[in-house]
Design an enzyme around this catalytic site. Structure first.
Site, PDB file in Angstrom:
ATOM      1  N   TYR A  53       0.560  -1.057  -0.015  1.00 29.38           N
ATOM      2  CA  TYR A  53       0.150  -0.094   0.317  1.00 29.38           C
ATOM      3  C   TYR A  53       0.839   1.069  -0.211  1.00 29.38           C
ATOM      4  O   TYR A  53       0.876   2.627  -0.323  1.00 29.38           O
ATOM      5  CB  TYR A  53      -1.124  -0.210   0.927  1.00 29.38           C
ATOM      6  CG  TYR A  53      -2.298  -1.075   0.988  1.00 29.38           C
ATOM      7  CD1 TYR A  53      -2.823  -0.867   0.018  1.00 29.38           C
ATOM      8  CD2 TYR A  53      -2.082  -2.171   1.120  1.00 29.38           C
ATOM      9  CE1 TYR A  53      -4.479  -1.511  -0.671  1.00 29.38           C
ATOM     10  CE2 TYR A  53      -3.368  -3.044   0.512  1.00 29.38           C
ATOM     11  CZ  TYR A  53      -4.394  -2.573   0.205  1.00 29.38           C
ATOM     12  OH  TYR A  53      -5.322  -3.377  -0.193  1.00 29.38           O
ATOM     13  N   GLN A  86     -15.766   2.861  -5.821  1.00 30.14           N
ATOM     14  CA  GLN A  86     -14.969   1.318  -5.249  1.00 30.14           C
ATOM     15  C   GLN A  86     -13.218   1.994  -5.417  1.00 30.14           C
ATOM     16  O   GLN A  86     -12.628   0.919  -5.327  1.00 30.14           O
ATOM     17  CB  GLN A  86     -15.119  -0.016  -6.392  1.00 30.14           C
ATOM     18  CG  GLN A  86     -15.952  -0.491  -6.323  1.00 30.14           C
ATOM     19  CD  GLN A  86     -16.188  -1.711  -7.513  1.00 30.14           C
ATOM     20  OE1 GLN A  86     -16.221  -3.150  -7.427  1.00 30.14           O
ATOM     21  NE2 GLN A  86     -17.031  -0.490  -9.031  1.00 30.14           N
ATOM     22  N   VAL A  88      -9.960   3.074  -4.427  1.00 32.53           N
ATOM     23  CA  VAL A  88      -9.345   3.568  -2.747  1.00 32.53           C
ATOM     24  C   VAL A  88      -8.436   5.056  -3.460  1.00 32.53           C
ATOM     25  O   VAL A  88      -7.647   6.030  -2.393  1.00 32.53           O
ATOM     26  CB  VAL A  88      -8.310   2.869  -2.397  1.00 32.53           C
ATOM     27  CG1 VAL A  88      -9.769   1.502  -1.876  1.00 32.53           C
ATOM     28  CG2 VAL A  88      -7.324   2.085  -3.111  1.00 32.53           C
ATOM     29  N   HIS A 104     -14.691   1.165  -0.851  1.00 29.30           N
ATOM     30  CA  HIS A 104     -13.501  -0.312   0.172  1.00 29.30           C
ATOM     31  C   HIS A 104     -12.329   0.870   0.488  1.00 29.30           C
ATOM     32  O   HIS A 104     -11.127   0.642   0.919  1.00 29.30           O
ATOM     33  CB  HIS A 104     -12.922  -0.316  -1.652  1.00 29.30           C
ATOM     34  CG  HIS A 104     -13.733  -1.286  -2.079  1.00 29.30           C
ATOM     35  ND1 HIS A 104     -14.141  -1.699  -3.328  1.00 29.30           N
ATOM     36  CD2 HIS A 104     -15.176  -1.849  -1.979  1.00 29.30           C
ATOM     37  CE1 HIS A 104     -15.119  -2.407  -3.736  1.00 29.30           C
ATOM     38  NE2 HIS A 104     -15.895  -2.523  -2.897  1.00 29.30           N
TER      39      HIS A 104
HETATM   40  P1  NAD Z   1     -11.233  -3.915 -12.140  1.00 34.55           P
HETATM   41  O1  NAD Z   1      -9.227  -4.181 -12.108  1.00 34.55           O
HETATM   42  O2  NAD Z   1     -11.667  -5.536 -11.066  1.00 34.55           O
HETATM   43  O3  NAD Z   1     -11.844  -4.012 -13.436  1.00 34.55           O
HETATM   44  C1  NAD Z   1     -11.724  -2.487 -14.442  1.00 34.55           C
HETATM   45  C2  NAD Z   1     -12.248  -2.208 -15.329  1.00 34.55           C
HETATM   46  O4  NAD Z   1     -12.136  -1.384 -15.970  1.00 34.55           O
HETATM   47  C3  NAD Z   1     -12.316  -3.714 -16.425  1.00 34.55           C
HETATM   48  O5  NAD Z   1     -13.387  -3.711 -17.124  1.00 34.55           O
HETATM   49  C4  NAD Z   1     -11.468  -2.563 -17.545  1.00 34.55           C
HETATM   50  O6  NAD Z   1     -12.036  -3.042 -18.802  1.00 34.55           O
HETATM   51  C5  NAD Z   1     -11.759  -1.148 -17.146  1.00 34.55           C
HETATM   52  N1  NAD Z   1     -11.047  -0.487 -17.700  1.00 34.55           N
HETATM   53  C6  NAD Z   1     -10.068  -0.917 -17.913  1.00 34.55           C
HETATM   54  N2  NAD Z   1      -9.794   0.925 -18.460  1.00 34.55           N
HETATM   55  C7  NAD Z   1     -10.482   1.573 -19.195  1.00 34.55           C
HETATM   56  C8  NAD Z   1     -10.292   3.032 -19.188  1.00 34.55           C
HETATM   57  N3  NAD Z   1      -9.691   3.607 -19.650  1.00 34.55           N
HETATM   58  N4  NAD Z   1     -11.935   3.445 -19.259  1.00 34.55           N
HETATM   59  C9  NAD Z   1     -13.305   2.445 -18.713  1.00 34.55           C
HETATM   60  N5  NAD Z   1     -12.899   1.338 -18.239  1.00 34.55           N
HETATM   61  C10 NAD Z   1     -11.487   0.633 -18.127  1.00 34.55           C
HETATM   62  O7  NAD Z   1     -11.931  -3.111 -11.463  1.00 34.55           O
HETATM   63  P2  NAD Z   1     -13.099  -2.861 -10.007  1.00 34.55           P
HETATM   64  O8  NAD Z   1     -14.397  -3.611 -10.411  1.00 34.55           O
HETATM   65  O9  NAD Z   1     -12.661  -1.741  -9.721  1.00 34.55           O
HETATM   66  O10 NAD Z   1     -12.722  -4.095  -8.723  1.00 34.55           O
HETATM   67  C11 NAD Z   1     -11.269  -3.997  -8.278  1.00 34.55           C
HETATM   68  C12 NAD Z   1     -11.184  -3.529  -6.813  1.00 34.55           C
HETATM   69  O11 NAD Z   1     -10.137  -3.436  -6.516  1.00 34.55           O
HETATM   70  C13 NAD Z   1     -11.607  -2.631  -6.485  1.00 34.55           C
HETATM   71  O12 NAD Z   1     -12.457  -2.708  -5.105  1.00 34.55           O
HETATM   72  C14 NAD Z   1     -10.951  -0.888  -6.034  1.00 34.55           C
HETATM   73  O13 NAD Z   1     -11.067  -1.204  -4.980  1.00 34.55           O
HETATM   74  C15 NAD Z   1      -9.562  -1.671  -6.305  1.00 34.55           C
HETATM   75  N6  NAD Z   1      -8.664  -0.769  -6.988  1.00 34.55           N
HETATM   76  C16 NAD Z   1      -8.891   0.845  -6.763  1.00 34.55           C
HETATM   77  C17 NAD Z   1      -7.415   0.688  -8.237  1.00 34.55           C
HETATM   78  C18 NAD Z   1      -7.847   2.576  -7.586  1.00 34.55           C
HETATM   79  O14 NAD Z   1      -8.384   3.047  -6.435  1.00 34.55           O
HETATM   80  N7  NAD Z   1      -7.361   3.351  -8.236  1.00 34.55           N
HETATM   81  C19 NAD Z   1      -7.505   0.480  -8.636  1.00 34.55           C
HETATM   82  C20 NAD Z   1      -6.839  -0.711  -9.370  1.00 34.55           C
HETATM   83  C21 NAD Z   1      -7.770  -1.768  -7.364  1.00 34.55           C
END
Ligand code: NAD
Length: 230
Positions: A53, A86, A88, A104
């Site tokens: 993290y 979702q 963070v 989350h």
């Molecule tokens: P996921 O990684 O499961 O899915 C990501 C989705 O985003 C996919 O369906 C993909 O096709 C799509 N995607 C990729 N590039 C894109 C773009 N440029 N525009 C639009 N869509 C795009 O993510 P999730 O469903 O959010 O679940 C993942 C978990 O991991 C969450 O609970 C989250 O807390 C955590 N997470 C958070 C972050 C963050 O805070 N930025 C990053 C990674 C993971």
């Protein structure tokens, strides 16, 4: 003002350089989820979890909101916008958006391991072993790990149930209970899903799927929604 509820996932931050969670290899930044994002991982190897993290936090400090985050901010000039994320990261807030509910948790915060109500800002990017809350317990990332309760889901479901328009952006709809929020949205409310790799969701009515990246698809949708007002 019409109420628009927006559910965002990792995909909305992808164009800011923050990798999504389900990249092709099923790993999250080279780590297995079970090793870094579960209560078991924390008990087994808290140093590794803190370091994971810390690296995410360090990366976030150099990332910037992208066109999709800013488009949501513009939408709020015309609609009553509520964001359920979702993510963070804090890119929604940094683009100026208000009404952001983090399902989350938040990367820039930490909390006590003995009293979850003791939440603090992390100073800089590093949280270390030995850093404690005011009761003397080790601090942990303020993140909902896999297998933990999602306390904010009740409030999120309440907000989703009042949506006059519902927009989903960049989520694989595989992580529950967040993925179930669509079921709370009134049937007659128009729904949009923006994701270049959008899943097929045939059981939801009034759903338009936009297979675009958020930075391209969302500004177009925002202009369309604003135009419909006139
Ligand atoms: P996921 O990684 O499961 O899915 C990501 C989705 O985003 C996919 O369906 C993909 O096709 C799509 N995607 C990729 N590039 C894109 C773009 N440029 N525009 C639009 N869509 C795009 O993510 P999730 O469903 O959010 O679940 C993942 C978990 O991991 C969450 O609970 C989250 O807390 C955590 N997470 C958070 C972050 C963050 O805070 N930025 C990053 C990674 C993971």
């Amino acid at each position: 003002m019409q109420k628009i509820v927006v559910l965002t996932g990792a995909g909305i931050s992808a164009e800011s350089g923050i990798r999504t969670f389900r990249d092709s290899d099923g790993l999250w930044e080279e780590h297995r989820i079970e090793d870094v994002a579960t209560p078991q991982a924390w008990h087994r190897n808290p140093e590794l979890v803190l370091e994971f993290y810390n690296q995410r936090r360090k990366q976030l400090l150099s990332a910037q909101p992208n066109a999709a985050h800013f488009a949501l901010n513009r939408l709020a000039d015309f609609f009553d916008v509520h964001i359920i994320t979702q993510n963070v990261d804090d890119l929604h807030e940094r683009s100026g958006s208000k009404n952001v509910l983090h399902l989350h948790g938040e990367l820039k915060k930490c909390r006590s391991t003995s009293d979850a109500s003791l939440i603090y800002d992390v100073k800089g990017w590093e949280l270390k072993m030995g850093e404690t809350c005011e009761k003397g317990s080790q601090l942990r990332p303020h993140i909902v790990w896999f297998g933990e309760d999602v306390p904010q889901i009740i409030e999120a479901a309440r907000i989703a149930s009042t949506a006059e328009i519902f927009v989903v952006i960049g989520t694989s709809m595989k992580v529950y209970p967040a993925a179930g929020l669509l079921d709370y949205v009134p049937q007659y409310s128009p729904k949009y899903l923006i994701d270049p790799d959008a899943p097929t969701i045939s059981w939801i009515s009034n759903l338009e799927i936009i297979k675009e990246k958020a930075g391209k698809g969302l500004p177009v949708l925002v202009e369309k929604l604003i135009k419909q007002l006139h």
